[in-house]
Write an enzyme that holds these catalytic residues in place. Structure first.
Site, PDB file in Angstrom:
ATOM      1  N   PHE B 123      45.233  43.038  23.537  1.00 25.03           N
ATOM      2  CA  PHE B 123      44.249  43.323  22.665  1.00 25.03           C
ATOM      3  C   PHE B 123      44.460  45.561  23.116  1.00 25.03           C
ATOM      4  O   PHE B 123      43.971  45.877  24.248  1.00 25.03           O
ATOM      5  CB  PHE B 123      42.969  43.113  23.365  1.00 25.03           C
ATOM      6  N   PRO B 128      44.194  57.734  25.957  1.00 26.50           N
ATOM      7  CA  PRO B 128      43.825  58.463  27.233  1.00 26.50           C
ATOM      8  C   PRO B 128      42.155  58.853  27.348  1.00 26.50           C
ATOM      9  O   PRO B 128      41.839  59.062  28.040  1.00 26.50           O
ATOM     10  CB  PRO B 128      44.672  59.098  26.748  1.00 26.50           C
ATOM     11  N   GLY B 242      34.194  39.152  24.348  1.00 28.83           N
ATOM     12  CA  GLY B 242      34.912  39.937  25.993  1.00 28.83           C
ATOM     13  C   GLY B 242      34.240  39.473  27.109  1.00 28.83           C
ATOM     14  O   GLY B 242      35.090  39.205  27.723  1.00 28.83           O
ATOM     15  N   ARG B 268      34.614  30.701  63.161  1.00 27.67           N
ATOM     16  CA  ARG B 268      34.849  31.470  63.839  1.00 27.67           C
ATOM     17  C   ARG B 268      33.570  31.876  65.137  1.00 27.67           C
ATOM     18  O   ARG B 268      32.330  31.153  64.411  1.00 27.67           O
ATOM     19  CB  ARG B 268      34.899  33.082  63.075  1.00 27.67           C
ATOM     20  N   ILE B 337      31.429  39.859  56.607  1.00 23.60           N
ATOM     21  CA  ILE B 337      31.631  38.520  57.386  1.00 23.60           C
ATOM     22  C   ILE B 337      32.794  38.089  58.014  1.00 23.60           C
ATOM     23  O   ILE B 337      32.999  38.043  59.243  1.00 23.60           O
ATOM     24  CB  ILE B 337      30.938  37.085  55.925  1.00 23.60           C
ATOM     25  N   GLY B 339      34.933  40.562  59.294  1.00 24.16           N
ATOM     26  CA  GLY B 339      34.897  41.244  60.102  1.00 24.16           C
ATOM     27  C   GLY B 339      36.239  42.319  59.832  1.00 24.16           C
ATOM     28  O   GLY B 339      37.164  41.943  59.140  1.00 24.16           O
ATOM     29  N   GLY B 340      37.001  42.171  60.722  1.00 25.58           N
ATOM     30  CA  GLY B 340      38.744  42.453  61.225  1.00 25.58           C
ATOM     31  C   GLY B 340      39.159  42.100  60.611  1.00 25.58           C
ATOM     32  O   GLY B 340      40.613  42.187  59.576  1.00 25.58           O
ATOM     33  N   GLU B 363      36.964  46.370  29.825  1.00 21.40           N
ATOM     34  CA  GLU B 363      36.078  45.448  29.298  1.00 21.40           C
ATOM     35  C   GLU B 363      34.082  46.493  28.569  1.00 21.40           C
ATOM     36  O   GLU B 363      33.069  45.259  28.704  1.00 21.40           O
ATOM     37  CB  GLU B 363      36.528  44.238  29.131  1.00 21.40           C
TER      38      GLU B 363
END
Lengths: 245, 380
Positions: B123, B128, B242, B268, B337, B339-340, B363
């Site tokens: 579509f 620009p 859409g 964890r 949550i 973390g790393g 959209e």
């Protein structure tokens, strides 16, 4: 040649099972086609799609109440041509096999999963063959049609056995019979309601077994971490606490 | 009121879930890394009927309702939002737009291949200098008697390289402003069409996005959609629908992040217990669940209204704005949550966070949705 696939309606395999009043607590359970039965259906569809096999149709049958119909209709959406529901609660293997025999006697190849993922009885297929007086092969992991007979293979200890059998036959199938269960396509889902789903009255028969009680598995103990350096402690725990050495 | 789904709707949801959880999950990280188009998944989704879900079965569509579409988009986007946007553009912009506003010739010619995935569509509206401000089209479609001549550049085009069928919006009568705009069906292989480089995007990297340049592209008169000057209305109506697709995609991204955050928080451990036992984490999960449930209800309400042939534009704007914004919040918290681990790619949540950002932009940005909603509130 007509193929019948027997479908069990079982709780989704990720279900957290709860027991109340010595029965499965069905609250909130999502029901699915027993995974082995679903693979059997996949193989049946593959056989039908190869015109050389001369398969006239694939039917499915399930023993269950109306609540089992969504599961049955999924099989129709996947591609089965017609379905039968035998209108009663399946209570034990003999009872279920007797009910299935009402429909199964009219088919050339009857497929059942090797077991159901809920009660794991591994009995219905063999009993059904006996009741309808057909040949029976268990633990089948591949199935091909060769003119008027079928060739199946089964896993045996340390190898594989290939068997030829005449029809009619009841096969209990296991993993390997088909690669993956099929996902129903939109067109199949749309057509499923238009395909015949015949409800058949149950035949009167008694159970051969009675469930006395269910028990939940014991909760796993807490995991103990032992430092890699501390072998003596590990040996001590394995010997005196876990009592495995 | 009835909040129950039908058996068919649930079967479609499960089919979508089964496909992505079994197949698309396998290479989603690799495709994201390499910006690789999911050609085999698009083909498979086409065969299953997900690319023309709501189209009339006589054109090879699934004949399903918009509620089913929301459920399918949510499940697919939980795993792979790129696959979600490819599906959304094809279903709600291209196929729906053609079915609703195309003539019989156009529908017979284009819809069957678009519905079963042999072809996909794109579509082409943004430029620009005309994104949110879609009425100021610089691309021109000059009326040359028995054909139109298209010149100009379109930007940020999803499926630009993979699509065979383009729906192109361009200005025919500049003096009439937005009432002079037309929409056309254009064969991507038409002479004079060239593509800019593959955009190296932050997220949705597995969908192919390019700018598309038109230089004296001849389009037969019969390829114009609707009456002369219908193009802007066409684009706005199509985008109304859409928005439900993108809202559901955002909902899925949020849901995927929450599912991963729940699973991780139960595995964890910190301070001697699973982190789900820390209230700081548990409350984050509760907040996520409330937001997701709200977003889902908005998506389903907009879809339900559309299925009832009632006005739904305001609700699809609310669904899009809310679902996109909470997708950003939920995915950010899901990374927190983790973390790393959340910051490295193999845990998926950083990808979901990058994907969420785009749902607030394309959209119609969240701000544009607020314009639509507030204008409706303030309209006398």
């Amino acid at each position: 040649m007509k193929i019948l696939v027997c479908l069990g309606n079982v709780p989704d395999t990720t279900t957290k099972i709860k027991i109340s009043d010595n029965k499965l607590d069905a609250t909130g359970i999502q029901w699915i086609i027993n995974p082995w039965d679903e693979l059997a259906l996949t193989r049946a569809m593959e056989l039908k799609e190869d015109a050389n096999n001369l398969v006239d149709g694939v039917s499915v049958v399930s023993v269950g109440l109306a609540s089992a119909e969504p599961t049955i209709r999924k099989a129709l959406a996947i591609g089965a041509d017609e379905a039968f529901r035998i209108d009663c609660e399946p209570t034990d293997a003999f009872f279920t096999a007797t009910q299935l025999s009402l429909v199964a006697k009219d088919f050339d190849i009857v497929l059942t999963g090797i077991e159901s993922s809920d009660y794991n009885g591994i009995s219905v297929g063999g009993m059904l063959a006996e009741i309808i007086g057909s040949a029976s092969v268990s633990a089948v992991s591949s199935l091909n049609i060769d003119a008027d007979k079928i060739i199946v293979s089964r896993e045996i200890d340390g190898g594989k056995e290939t068997v030829s059998t005449q029809l009619p036959v009841v096969l209990t199938v296991q993993k390997g019979i088909a690669k993956d269960p099929r996902i129903p396509a939109m067109r199949g889902i749309m057509m499923a309601r238009q395909k015949p789903l015949k409800v058949i009255a149950a035949t009167s028969t008694a159970n051969l077994t009675e469930i006395l009680k269910f028990e939940m598995p014991q909760a796993k103990g807490k995991c103990k971490m032992v430092d890699a350096e501390n072998v003596a402690e590990l040996v001590n725990l394995l010997r005196n606490e876990a009592k495995v050495i | 009121m009835n909040f129950e789904f039908t058996e068919e709707q649930l079967m479609i949801r499960d089919a979508a879930r089964d496909y992505v959880q079994r197949e698309a999950i396998k290479d989603v990280l690799e495709r994201d890394e390499k910006s690789e188009f999911p050609a085999k998944h698009v083909k498979a989704l086409g065969e299953l009927g997900f690319l023309g879900m709501m189209a009339d079965p006589k054109y090879g569509g699934g004949g399903m309702d918009t509620v089913s579409y929301v459920l399918a988009m949510e499940e697919i986007s939980k795993v792979d939002a790129s696959l979600g946007v490819i599906m959304s553009v094809n279903n709600s912009l291209v196929v729906w737009g053609l079915q609703k506003y195309g003539n019989d010739f156009q529908k017979d010619k284009y819809l069957p291949a678009l519905c079963d995935g042999r072809q996909i569509g794109a579509f082409l509206l943004s430029e620009p200098e005309a994104g949110s401000d879609a009425s100021h089209q610089h691309t021109t479609a000059e009326d040359k008697g028995d054909y139109y001549l298209i010149n100009g550049t379109k930007n940020w085009i999803t499926n630009a390289n993979s699509a065979s069928v383009y729906l192109v919006v361009a200005q025919t009568h500049p003096e009439k402003k937005h009432k002079g705009i037309n929409a056309f069906i254009v064969d991507k292989n038409s002479p004079g069409i060239s593509l800019g480089p593959h955009e190296n995007k932050m997220g949705m990297r597995s969908s192919d996005t390019h700018s598309v340049m038109f230089t004296d592209v001849k389009v037969p008169k019969e390829n114009r959609i609707g009456d002369d000057g219908f193009g802007f209305t066409f684009a706005m109506r199509v985008l109304e629908g859409g928005r439900i697709g993108i809202a559901s995609q955002a909902l899925g991204i949020a849901g995927g992040a929450m599912e991963r955050a729940i699973a991780y928080s139960k595995e964890r451990k910190s301070f001697g217990t699973e982190i789900s036992n820390h209230q700081a984490i548990a409350f984050k999960l509760a907040d996520m669940a409330v937001k997701i449930e709200n977003a889902r209800n908005l998506c389903l309400k907009a879809a339900w209204l559309k299925d009832q042939h009632k006005p739904f534009g305001i609700f699809s704007a609310m669904a899009k704005q809310y679902a996109a914004d909470i997708a950003m919040e939920v995915t950010t918290e899901a990374v927190q949550i983790h973390g790393g681990y959340g910051y490295v790619k193999e845990y998926h949540v950083e990808r979901l966070m990058r994907e969420a950002k785009l749902t607030q932009i394309y959209e119609g940005t969240s701000e544009v949705q607020k314009i639509i909603i507030s204008r409706d509130l303030l309209h006398d």
